[in-house]
Design a protein around this motif. Structure first.
Motif: not given
Length: 52
Positions: A15-20, A23-26, A29-31
């Motif tokens: 879950a921490l990997v997916f959360l990281g 946040f990296w994608a945010q 500028g991915q969204h």
């Protein structure tokens, strides 16, 4: 019983990997572009040369 503790630890780590990754994608500028995907289906593609 110790396998449950191991699985809980693995799930928290995952879950921490997916959360990281989120946040990296945010941050990178991915969204940012919310308009283009909604109108892309309305635009006609040019036919390729072999389809003419």
């Amino acid at each position: 019983m110790s396998i449950i503790y191991f699985l809980i630890g693995c799930s928290i780590l995952l879950a921490l990997v997916f959360l990281g990754a989120f946040f990296w994608a945010q941050r990178h500028g991915q969204h940012d572009d919310l308009y283009t995907p909604s109108v892309r289906i309305l635009l006609d593609d040019e036919p390729r040369e072999e389809e003419k």
